[in-house]
Scaffold this motif. Structure first.
Motif, short mmCIF file in Angstrom:
data_model
loop_
_atom_site.label_atom_id
_atom_site.label_comp_id
_atom_site.label_asym_id
_atom_site.label_seq_id
_atom_site.Cartn_x
_atom_site.Cartn_y
_atom_site.Cartn_z
N ARG A 157 1.26 13.45 4.49
CA ARG A 157 -0.34 13.69 4.21
C ARG A 157 -1.11 12.92 5.01
N GLN A 158 -0.74 11.46 5.27
CA GLN A 158 -1.69 10.32 5.30
C GLN A 158 -1.28 9.81 6.77
N TRP A 159 -0.35 10.11 7.53
CA TRP A 159 -0.07 9.85 8.82
C TRP A 159 -1.24 9.87 9.70
N GLY A 160 -1.94 10.92 9.60
CA GLY A 160 -3.20 10.99 10.67
C GLY A 160 -4.09 10.20 10.35
N THR A 161 -4.48 9.86 9.09
CA THR A 161 -5.38 8.94 8.60
C THR A 161 -5.14 7.52 9.15
N TRP A 162 -3.82 7.14 8.82
CA TRP A 162 -3.56 5.92 9.44
C TRP A 162 -3.59 5.62 10.99
N PRO B 254 0.66 -1.27 -0.13
CA PRO B 254 -0.01 -0.22 0.08
C PRO B 254 0.68 1.36 0.00
N SER B 255 0.26 2.20 -0.68
CA SER B 255 0.91 3.65 -0.30
C SER B 255 0.22 4.35 0.50
N GLY B 256 0.62 5.37 1.09
CA GLY B 256 0.04 6.03 2.26
C GLY B 256 1.06 6.52 3.15
N LEU B 257 2.08 5.49 3.27
CA LEU B 257 3.10 5.91 4.37
C LEU B 257 4.57 5.97 3.70
N VAL B 258 4.52 6.42 2.30
CA VAL B 258 5.67 6.79 1.33
C VAL B 258 6.32 8.00 1.95
N ARG B 259 7.64 7.73 2.57
CA ARG B 259 8.41 9.13 3.11
C ARG B 259 8.69 10.14 2.07
N GLY C 203 -3.47 12.52 -3.92
CA GLY C 203 -3.87 11.15 -3.42
C GLY C 203 -3.07 10.61 -2.02
N PRO C 204 -3.60 9.46 -1.73
CA PRO C 204 -3.17 8.98 -0.27
C PRO C 204 -1.85 8.36 -0.53
N ILE C 205 -0.77 8.96 -0.97
CA ILE C 205 0.51 8.36 -1.27
C ILE C 205 1.55 8.64 0.01
#
Length: 410
Positions: free
Chosen positions: A322-327, A209-214, A316-318
């Motif tokens: 941007r996505q740390w809070g979502t996870w 999954p993407s979403g936690l790519v640094r 996007g959620p990559i």
């Protein structure tokens, strides 16, 4: 105009060459100059179409059945095809399998249409599941709303529209809920959706999954080319489209662990090697169909693909920033759920209490050590990991193994 063509060639070629690192000041200056000199030539974003229609409207009309069967992505490439009319444009959905079987919704990645998960879908149906796949906006046979960012909000809306289009209940009382499986960008989409709607899900499976790519993984050139405001959007679209169409649309060479990623890597990492593409069976109706040829056709035939790709890269959620809070929201839900007494399991959502994450050991985008550390931290330890001897493309090459894992979880 000669200066214009020279500048475009310079920017485009420098992006394609991943060993060339241009100074920030030089690119910014060139971009600013282009923005001033060429705004009138490219017309900015005025009069832009709000929906860029898919090949369903631009290619299929007038084709014979024999011509359709020869397409790299035939209109009926998977069973149960339907086109769902929505305010955002038409969405292509495929749904088949026993109506009373465990339900699985699969969400594909940034580059491929949903056929990339066709092997997993067929293998799940073989085991008795009801599966549903759909083309994300701007891919395959789904239209592309060009006036909206491709972000968590749009993707969650698309999932809800797809679910609502089914002739059977996927979310209501007695539906049994559904397993959500997301691959690459689809993994980031699935994690975001689950963080808001965990009560709809029976389980969550994320494939590379993407979403936690640094942020440090993304190259300077890609950051600049996808930064809004440095140059007219139409010029940016021209540059990106030119690069995507230039290819090569084959699996990239091995990268070192700490090499930075470009948009070209995002395009090619979902593609299997040529030898793997030759043996994969993603469509039972069309066994010759493979991911590289389908993607190449999509890049050149879908008027909305370049926009969708650019917008997903931008909004996007990559990236983790941007996505740390979502996870983290998803992890907090699971932690709270785990601390509850047995209670009414039907009200909890995600009864497995874990996020199941499957990845490849040789993935150049999802770096194993970094990802496991980050995902474990942000999810509060509520994650289970499994790794395959493969790269980022493993769902389209190891679909039997992936399906077996999901079926065991179900």
């Amino acid at each position: 105009m000669a200066l214009f063509h020279q500048t475009v060639d310079f920017l485009s070629d420098s992006w394609a060459n991943q060993r060339t690192q241009l100074p920030l000041l030089a690119i910014t200056g060139a971009s600013f100059t282009l923005g001033i000199l060429l705004q009138s030539l490219f017309g900015g974003d005025r009069h832009k179409e709000t929906v860029l229609v898919s090949p369903r409207s631009t290619v299929l009309p007038g084709l014979s059945e024999a011509e359709n069967r020869k397409l790299p992505l035939p209109n009926d490439v998977l069973p149960g095809a339907r086109d769902v009319a929505t305010p955002y444009g038409s969405i292509r959905v495929y749904e088949w399998g026993p109506e009373d079987g465990p339900k699985v919704l699969l969400v594909h990645g940034i580059t491929t249409p949903c056929i990339a998960l066709g092997g997993v879908a067929h293998a799940l149906v073989d085991r008795g599941c009801r599966v549903m796949l759909f083309d994300l906006f701007g891919r395959g046979y789904s239209d592309c709303p060009s006036d909206l960012p491709q972000d968590d909000r749009l993707f969650a809306t698309q999932i809800m529209l797809v679910l609502a289009s089914s002739p059977i209940s996927w979310t209501g009382a007695g539906s049994g809920k559904f397993c959500l499986v997301g691959y690459s960008l689809g993994g980031g989409i699935a994690a975001s959706f689950a963080s808001f709607f965990p009560q709809l899900l029976s389980s969550l499976v994320l494939l590379a999954p993407s979403g936690l790519v640094r942020d440090s993984q993304i190259s300077l050139q890609s950051r600049l080319l996808y930064s809004r405001g440095l140059m007219p959007e139409s010029l940016l679209g021209f540059l990106v489209g030119r690069r995507l169409r230039a290819g090569p649309l084959v699996a990239p060479k091995s990268k070192n662990k700490h090499d930075q990623l470009s948009a070209a890597d995002a395009l090619t990492e979902e593609l299997p090697s040529q030898s793997a593409a030759e043996v994969q069976v993603l469509s039972r109706e069309y066994p010759h169909i493979n991911v590289p040829s389908a993607v190449a056709w999509q890049v050149n035939s879908h008027p909305g693909f370049v926009h969708a790709f650019m917008s997903s890269m931008r909004y996007g959620p990559i990236l983790a920033q941007r996505q740390w809070g979502t996870w983290a929201r998803l992890g907090e839900h699971l932690s709270a759920q785990n601390s509850m007494s047995s209670g009414n399991q039907s009200e909890k959502g995600l009864p497995s209490d874990k996020v199941h994450i499957l990845c490849g050991n040789n993935d150049a985008i999802i770096i194993k050590d970094e990802f496991v550390s980050d995902a474990t931290t942000v999810l509060g330890g509520n994650a289970v990991f499994k790794f395959y001897e493969a790269g980022h493309e493993f769902p389209s090459t190891k679909y039997e193994e992936v399906a077996a894992y999901i079926w065991k979880l179900l």
